[in-house]
Write a protein that holds these residues in place. Structure first.
Motif, PDB file in Angstrom:
ATOM      1  N   ASP A 132      12.185   3.085   1.399  1.00  0.00           N
ATOM      2  CA  ASP A 132      12.413   3.617   2.745  1.00  0.00           C
ATOM      3  C   ASP A 132      11.837   5.011   2.952  1.00  0.00           C
ATOM      4  OD1 ASP A 132      14.339   4.758   1.107  1.00  0.00           O
ATOM      5  OD2 ASP A 132      16.046   3.888   2.164  1.00  0.00           O
ATOM      6  N   LEU A 133      11.082   5.514   1.947  1.00  0.00           N
ATOM      7  CA  LEU A 133      10.374   6.777   2.108  1.00  0.00           C
ATOM      8  C   LEU A 133       9.137   6.758   1.219  1.00  0.00           C
ATOM      9  CD1 LEU A 133      10.182   9.794   3.064  1.00  0.00           C
ATOM     10  CD2 LEU A 133      11.495  10.385   1.015  1.00  0.00           C
ATOM     11  N   VAL A 134       7.996   7.150   1.770  1.00  0.00           N
ATOM     12  CA  VAL A 134       6.764   7.308   1.003  1.00  0.00           C
ATOM     13  C   VAL A 134       6.305   8.755   1.149  1.00  0.00           C
ATOM     14  CG1 VAL A 134       4.364   6.588   0.681  1.00  0.00           C
ATOM     15  CG2 VAL A 134       6.091   4.908   1.391  1.00  0.00           C
ATOM     16  N   VAL A 135       6.161   9.440   0.023  1.00  0.00           N
ATOM     17  CA  VAL A 135       5.656  10.817   0.032  1.00  0.00           C
ATOM     18  C   VAL A 135       4.308  10.816  -0.676  1.00  0.00           C
ATOM     19  CG1 VAL A 135       6.108  13.226  -0.491  1.00  0.00           C
ATOM     20  CG2 VAL A 135       8.026  11.662  -0.119  1.00  0.00           C
ATOM     21  N   GLY A 136       3.292  11.229   0.023  1.00  0.00           N
ATOM     22  CA  GLY A 136       1.950  11.257  -0.542  1.00  0.00           C
ATOM     23  C   GLY A 136       1.531  12.664  -0.914  1.00  0.00           C
ATOM     24  N   GLY A 137       0.833  12.783  -2.046  1.00  0.00           N
ATOM     25  CA  GLY A 137       0.223  14.042  -2.422  1.00  0.00           C
ATOM     26  C   GLY A 137      -1.102  14.193  -1.703  1.00  0.00           C
ATOM     27  N   GLU A 138      -1.249  15.262  -0.947  1.00  0.00           N
ATOM     28  CA  GLU A 138      -2.415  15.432  -0.085  1.00  0.00           C
ATOM     29  C   GLU A 138      -3.668  15.747  -0.901  1.00  0.00           C
ATOM     30  OE1 GLU A 138      -3.734  18.755   3.096  1.00  0.00           O
ATOM     31  OE2 GLU A 138      -1.778  17.824   3.455  1.00  0.00           O
ATOM     32  N   ALA A 159      -1.722  11.742   3.615  1.00  0.00           N
ATOM     33  CA  ALA A 159      -1.647  10.836   2.470  1.00  0.00           C
ATOM     34  C   ALA A 159      -0.417   9.941   2.492  1.00  0.00           C
ATOM     35  CB  ALA A 159      -1.687  11.645   1.169  1.00  0.00           C
ATOM     36  N   GLY A 160       0.733  10.460   2.938  1.00  0.00           N
ATOM     37  CA  GLY A 160       1.924   9.629   2.978  1.00  0.00           C
ATOM     38  C   GLY A 160       1.727   8.403   3.838  1.00  0.00           C
ATOM     39  N   ALA A 161       1.231   8.607   5.058  1.00  0.00           N
ATOM     40  CA  ALA A 161       0.980   7.481   5.952  1.00  0.00           C
ATOM     41  C   ALA A 161      -0.171   6.616   5.453  1.00  0.00           C
ATOM     42  CB  ALA A 161       0.668   7.994   7.366  1.00  0.00           C
ATOM     43  N   THR A 162      -1.169   7.242   4.831  1.00  0.00           N
ATOM     44  CA  THR A 162      -2.303   6.497   4.300  1.00  0.00           C
ATOM     45  C   THR A 162      -1.852   5.490   3.250  1.00  0.00           C
ATOM     46  OG1 THR A 162      -3.860   8.287   4.725  1.00  0.00           O
ATOM     47  CG2 THR A 162      -4.479   6.702   3.037  1.00  0.00           C
ATOM     48  N   PHE A 163      -1.021   5.933   2.306  1.00  0.00           N
ATOM     49  CA  PHE A 163      -0.551   5.015   1.265  1.00  0.00           C
ATOM     50  C   PHE A 163       0.399   3.967   1.841  1.00  0.00           C
ATOM     51  CE2 PHE A 163      -1.379   8.784  -1.652  1.00  0.00           C
ATOM     52  CZ  PHE A 163      -2.556   8.243  -2.152  1.00  0.00           C
ATOM     53  N   ALA A 164       1.249   4.358   2.786  1.00  0.00           N
ATOM     54  CA  ALA A 164       2.165   3.393   3.396  1.00  0.00           C
ATOM     55  C   ALA A 164       1.391   2.292   4.113  1.00  0.00           C
ATOM     56  CB  ALA A 164       3.110   4.103   4.365  1.00  0.00           C
ATOM     57  N   GLN A 165       0.338   2.677   4.822  1.00  0.00           N
ATOM     58  CA  GLN A 165      -0.471   1.685   5.519  1.00  0.00           C
ATOM     59  C   GLN A 165      -1.189   0.776   4.533  1.00  0.00           C
ATOM     60  OE1 GLN A 165      -4.084   3.073   7.427  1.00  0.00           O
ATOM     61  NE2 GLN A 165      -3.717   1.732   9.189  1.00  0.00           N
ATOM     62  N   ALA A 166      -1.751   1.361   3.468  1.00  0.00           N
ATOM     63  CA  ALA A 166      -2.507   0.566   2.504  1.00  0.00           C
ATOM     64  C   ALA A 166      -1.610  -0.411   1.747  1.00  0.00           C
ATOM     65  CB  ALA A 166      -3.210   1.499   1.513  1.00  0.00           C
ATOM     66  N   LEU A 167      -0.354  -0.048   1.542  1.00  0.00           N
ATOM     67  CA  LEU A 167       0.579  -0.941   0.850  1.00  0.00           C
ATOM     68  C   LEU A 167       1.146  -1.992   1.783  1.00  0.00           C
ATOM     69  CD1 LEU A 167       2.338   1.815  -1.266  1.00  0.00           C
ATOM     70  CD2 LEU A 167       1.158  -0.173  -2.235  1.00  0.00           C
ATOM     71  N   ALA A 212       8.949   2.258   6.419  1.00  0.00           N
ATOM     72  CA  ALA A 212       9.388   3.437   5.674  1.00  0.00           C
ATOM     73  C   ALA A 212       9.018   4.720   6.408  1.00  0.00           C
ATOM     74  CB  ALA A 212       8.762   3.446   4.284  1.00  0.00           C
ATOM     75  N   ARG A 213       9.826   5.739   6.227  1.00  0.00           N
ATOM     76  CA  ARG A 213       9.461   7.068   6.689  1.00  0.00           C
ATOM     77  C   ARG A 213       8.378   7.619   5.761  1.00  0.00           C
ATOM     78  NH1 ARG A 213      13.541   9.529  10.085  1.00  0.00           N
ATOM     79  NH2 ARG A 213      15.274   8.071  10.417  1.00  0.00           N
ATOM     80  N   VAL A 214       7.627   8.609   6.245  1.00  0.00           N
ATOM     81  CA  VAL A 214       6.548   9.164   5.433  1.00  0.00           C
ATOM     82  C   VAL A 214       6.585  10.685   5.461  1.00  0.00           C
ATOM     83  CG1 VAL A 214       4.998   7.192   5.685  1.00  0.00           C
ATOM     84  CG2 VAL A 214       4.895   9.062   7.356  1.00  0.00           C
ATOM     85  N   ALA A 215       6.053  11.280   4.411  1.00  0.00           N
ATOM     86  CA  ALA A 215       5.869  12.726   4.327  1.00  0.00           C
ATOM     87  C   ALA A 215       4.640  12.982   3.475  1.00  0.00           C
ATOM     88  CB  ALA A 215       7.087  13.404   3.719  1.00  0.00           C
ATOM     89  N   THR A 216       4.043  14.136   3.656  1.00  0.00           N
ATOM     90  CA  THR A 216       2.839  14.506   2.906  1.00  0.00           C
ATOM     91  C   THR A 216       3.007  15.925   2.383  1.00  0.00           C
ATOM     92  OG1 THR A 216       1.423  13.064   4.235  1.00  0.00           O
ATOM     93  CG2 THR A 216       0.340  14.844   3.039  1.00  0.00           C
ATOM     94  N   SER A 217       2.607  16.136   1.116  1.00  0.00           N
ATOM     95  CA  SER A 217       2.743  17.445   0.488  1.00  0.00           C
ATOM     96  C   SER A 217       1.389  17.926  -0.010  1.00  0.00           C
ATOM     97  CB  SER A 217       3.712  17.374  -0.698  1.00  0.00           C
ATOM     98  OG  SER A 217       5.018  17.084  -0.274  1.00  0.00           O
ATOM     99  N   TYR A 218       1.191  19.239   0.061  1.00  0.00           N
ATOM    100  CA  TYR A 218       0.015  19.831  -0.565  1.00  0.00           C
ATOM    101  C   TYR A 218       0.402  21.125  -1.254  1.00  0.00           C
ATOM    102  CZ  TYR A 218      -4.415  21.976  -1.591  1.00  0.00           C
ATOM    103  OH  TYR A 218      -5.454  22.559  -2.266  1.00  0.00           O
TER     104      TYR A 218
END
Length: 394
Positions: free
Chosen positions: A43-49, A60-68, A73-79
């Motif tokens: 229910d949450l995807v956090v992507g490393g930017e 990146a969070g939304a990118t990985f969620a879409q690719a999977l 799920a909610r999304v977040a991205t960190s850099y």
């Protein structure tokens, strides 16, 4: 409070010439399979930017969620440069501890250019790393060489000591199926390799690599409901920043008493990263069974051993020479082989360390197992005055 590391997975490091997304999806699916968790439960995807990989990297969070495959799920991205993975992990952990989600997938992946990493476009006159690149022409190997030279001047380190770090890590990496470089080397091999930035040779510094790592975090209740009675836990994540006036990563500020006498220095910022992690986990460095540290150069590994409190300042070389930092020694450092064997895949690095420590604490690090370890610590340095440390325990 802690959360469970229910699954970990990686895409092998190398130069594969594909999109970072494909690497991240591979690692994510491996982590989900390892956890035994269906994608629909996340229910949450956090992507490393990955800033150099275009728009998809910036989100990146939304990118990985879409690719999977969209699952709501909610999304977040960190850099955070090399500390990206730990900050992404901390974001996921915080939402789980807050009761806002039960299952989080954290993914970091990178496709790197050949040669040295260069600063991104634009002018950043308040960024010391941009300034050293643009004004001094100082790429990372030259920066690492200054650390190495300082260590030689302060503690009597030698090029042979730096070479011994590479020899140890290369030996550790032989049994790691995700490592890019799996070849044993000798001290002589290191010393006869090309000088890149004196005193560092080519085999003293890490390459740039493609690769990915992923971690599935869950609440302890979710882990227990799914049959994991005693999972590896995230005991602490430190992402502290400097405190004025000690605002330099490595140099302690000297204090003075009322008579103007210079007193003992406070801990450096890198030491404070580890101190905050230990404090949060309720342990000390004496409890640590293994460490995965940021060895962009061989000399940096020696610095981090002291920053993590694994030995006193100036003692790292003695531990190395005595074999205490190898598998089977008192405190194995980089049993994965470290960045010496992997190279840099920047947003994946801190997560790859978490993967390795998890395998070690589970007793699953075949061929490189640290026996009896119950606590592991990681360390990374990021750009612009920050870094990270993660403590895992069983």
């Amino acid at each position: 409070m802690s959360v469970a590391v229910l699954g970990v997975g990686m895409h092998p490091w190398g130069k594969w010439g594909r999109s970072f997304v494909s690497y991240g999806v591979h690692a994510a699916r491996a982590a989900l399979a390892d956890a035994g968790v269906p994608w629909t439960d996340v229910d949450l995807v956090v992507g490393g930017e990955t800033v150099r990989n275009g728009y998809a990297g910036y989100v990146a969070g939304a990118t990985f969620a879409q690719a999977l495959g969209w699952n709501g799920a909610r999304v977040a991205t960190s850099y955070a440069a090399c500390a990206t993975g730990a900050q992404a992990l901390d974001t996921a952990r915080a939402r789980i501890l807050a009761g806002l989600c039960e299952v989080a997938l954290v993914v970091g992946a990178d496709t790197t250019p050949k040669g040295f990493l260069a600063p991104n476009a634009g002018e950043r006159w308040d960024d010391p790393d941009w300034l050293r690149f643009r004004l001094l022409g100082m790429t990372n190997p030259a920066y690492f060489a200054m650390y190495a030279r300082r260590r030689m001047d302060l503690h009597g380190a030698t090029p042979e000591d730096f070479a011994r770090v590479k020899v140890k890590n290369a030996r550790h990496g032989l049994a790691n199926p995700n490592a890019r470089y799996r070849k044993q080397v000798s001290v002589e091999d290191v010393l006869v390799s090309a000088v890149v930035s004196d005193p560092l040779h080519l085999l003293d510094i890490c390459a740039t690599s493609d690769g990915a790592a992923a971690v599935v975090l869950t609440s302890l209740d979710y882990a227990r409901r799914h049959g994991s009675a005693s999972p590896v836990r995230v005991a602490a994540v430190s992402t502290v920043t400097p405190a004025f006036p000690n605002t330099v990563l490595d140099m302690p500020m000297l204090s003075t008493d009322s008579a103007g006498v210079v007193g003992a220095p406070e801990r450096t910022f890198k030491e404070s990263i580890a101190h905050a992690a230990y404090e949060e986990a309720g342990i000390g460095p004496e409890d640590v069974g293994l460490a995965e540290v940021y060895d962009l150069s061989t000399a940096l590994e020696l610095d981090w051993m002291e920053d993590l409190g694994l030995c006193k300042p100036g003692e790292a070389e003695a531990l190395l020479r005595a074999g205490d930092t190898t598998i089977g020694g008192r405190i194995p450092v980089n049993p994965s082989g470290g960045l010496a064997c992997f190279g840099e895949a920047v947003p994946a690095q801190a997560l790859a360390q978490v993967c390795e420590v998890t395998w070690q604490l589970r007793g699953q690090a075949e061929g490189r197992q640290v026996e009896g370890a119950r606590v592991g610590v990681t360390a990374n340095q990021g750009l612009f005055g920050h870094g990270s440390s993660v403590v895992l325990s069983v």
